[in-house]
Write a protein that holds these residues in place. Structure first.
Motif, PDB file in Angstrom:
ATOM      1  N   UNK A 102       0.867  -1.168   0.000  1.00 11.60           N
ATOM      2  CA  UNK A 102       0.000   0.000   0.000  1.00 11.60           C
ATOM      3  C   UNK A 102       0.909   1.225   0.000  1.00 11.60           C
ATOM      4  N   UNK A 103       0.761   2.060  -0.999  1.00 19.52           N
ATOM      5  CA  UNK A 103       1.507   3.310  -1.065  1.00 19.52           C
ATOM      6  C   UNK A 103       0.677   4.437  -0.485  1.00 19.52           C
ATOM      7  N   UNK A 104       1.282   5.230   0.374  1.00 19.81           N
ATOM      8  CA  UNK A 104       0.623   6.402   0.941  1.00 19.81           C
ATOM      9  C   UNK A 104       1.532   7.595   0.674  1.00 19.81           C
ATOM     10  N   UNK A 115      -4.630   5.657 -10.759  1.00 19.42           N
ATOM     11  CA  UNK A 115      -4.075   4.559  -9.961  1.00 19.42           C
ATOM     12  C   UNK A 115      -4.073   4.860  -8.471  1.00 19.42           C
ATOM     13  N   UNK A 116      -4.676   5.987  -8.081  1.00 19.86           N
ATOM     14  CA  UNK A 116      -4.722   6.360  -6.668  1.00 19.86           C
ATOM     15  C   UNK A 116      -6.152   6.699  -6.255  1.00 19.86           C
ATOM     16  N   UNK A 117      -6.385   6.603  -4.967  1.00 21.83           N
ATOM     17  CA  UNK A 117      -7.612   7.107  -4.360  1.00 21.83           C
ATOM     18  C   UNK A 117      -7.194   8.158  -3.352  1.00 21.83           C
ATOM     19  N   UNK A 118      -7.818   9.313  -3.425  1.00 22.66           N
ATOM     20  CA  UNK A 118      -7.556  10.352  -2.445  1.00 22.66           C
ATOM     21  C   UNK A 118      -8.339  10.035  -1.176  1.00 22.66           C
ATOM     22  N   UNK A 119      -7.642  10.043  -0.059  1.00 22.49           N
ATOM     23  CA  UNK A 119      -8.244   9.717   1.233  1.00 22.49           C
ATOM     24  C   UNK A 119      -8.156  10.942   2.132  1.00 22.49           C
ATOM     25  N   UNK A 127      -5.756  15.675   1.004  1.00 27.47           N
ATOM     26  CA  UNK A 127      -5.827  14.209   0.994  1.00 27.47           C
ATOM     27  C   UNK A 127      -4.466  13.526   1.026  1.00 27.47           C
ATOM     28  N   UNK A 128      -4.494  12.281   1.470  1.00 30.47           N
ATOM     29  CA  UNK A 128      -3.392  11.351   1.243  1.00 30.47           C
ATOM     30  C   UNK A 128      -3.718  10.635  -0.055  1.00 30.47           C
ATOM     31  N   UNK A 129      -2.705  10.274  -0.807  1.00 36.10           N
ATOM     32  CA  UNK A 129      -2.884   9.623  -2.103  1.00 36.10           C
ATOM     33  C   UNK A 129      -2.482   8.160  -1.944  1.00 36.10           C
ATOM     34  N   UNK A 130      -3.478   7.278  -1.948  1.00 36.48           N
ATOM     35  CA  UNK A 130      -3.272   5.859  -1.662  1.00 36.48           C
ATOM     36  C   UNK A 130      -3.292   5.071  -2.961  1.00 36.48           C
ATOM     37  N   UNK A 139      -9.975  -1.413  -0.947  1.00 35.36           N
ATOM     38  CA  UNK A 139      -9.697  -2.011   0.367  1.00 35.36           C
ATOM     39  C   UNK A 139      -8.512  -1.314   1.021  1.00 35.36           C
ATOM     40  N   UNK A 140      -7.471  -1.063   0.242  1.00 35.07           N
ATOM     41  CA  UNK A 140      -6.278  -0.384   0.768  1.00 35.07           C
ATOM     42  C   UNK A 140      -6.619   1.030   1.232  1.00 35.07           C
ATOM     43  N   UNK A 141      -7.374   1.757   0.430  1.00 33.12           N
ATOM     44  CA  UNK A 141      -7.747   3.133   0.787  1.00 33.12           C
ATOM     45  C   UNK A 141      -8.594   3.148   2.055  1.00 33.12           C
ATOM     46  N   UNK A 142      -9.521   2.212   2.175  1.00 30.90           N
ATOM     47  CA  UNK A 142     -10.369   2.138   3.367  1.00 30.90           C
ATOM     48  C   UNK A 142      -9.539   1.804   4.603  1.00 30.90           C
TER      49      UNK A 142
END
Length: 167
Positions: A102-104, A115-119, A127-130, A139-142
């Motif tokens: 998981x990249x943060x 390729x990322x989800x902003x969290x 946001x953090x970019x996951x 799942x990783x972003x959650x």
């Protein structure tokens, strides 16, 4: 068990730190691993992983990978929408595609928006970019969103950063 990794570069060496934890609710690491690497590669634009990857692998060598469910890295898994690897992707490859990564990242790349989800966490509007590989991106972003802490950065990732930057 999870492993979060970070590296900080000093004048003539790199300090690599890993923290292990059991659940996303943990606020204190199970273990802290600190390694120093003196012969680090110089920074090369576009090839940051060549400098960082050996540092991460030095910490990983101290962990029983059979007990690790996923590794969290400070950075991106992909550098663009075409799927070209960033640090997280190269780490996944170095571990024979066996451990989910998981990249943060604190900042985004303009070329990897798909390729990322902003969290968003806590009250932060920044946001953090996951990103992820070997684990579903949602799942990783959650997981990152639900990690312990009321601020932008989860408690354990902030703890990791503090250990990495202290002498």
């Amino acid at each position: 068990m999870y492993l979060a990794l970070d590296v900080h570069y000093k004048t003539n060496y790199a300090k690599s730190v890993g923290v292990t934890f059991l659940t996303k609710d943990d606020e204190v690491p199970q273990d802290i691993i600190i390694e120093t690497l003196k012969d680090i590669e110089p920074y090369q634009p576009g090839e940051f992983y060549k400098r960082e990857l050996p540092c991460l692998l030095q910490v990983i060598a101290k962990v029983d990978l059979n007990s690790i469910d996923a590794i969290i890295v400070d950075g991106h898994v992909y550098i663009d929408n075409a799927g070209n690897y960033g640090l997280g992707g190269y780490l996944y490859q170095a571990l024979d595609d066996k451990i989910p990564i998981i990249g943060v990242a604190k900042r985004t790349f303009h070329a990897n928006k798909d390729t990322v989800i902003e969290v968003l966490r806590g009250t932060s509007n920044n946001p953090l970019h996951v990103s992820s590989i070997g684990i579903d991106l949602n799942t990783a972003a959650q997981f990152i969103k639900e990690m312990h802490g009321d601020h932008r950065h989860p408690t354990l990732l902030k703890t990791l950063d503090t250990f990495t930057k202290t002498e």
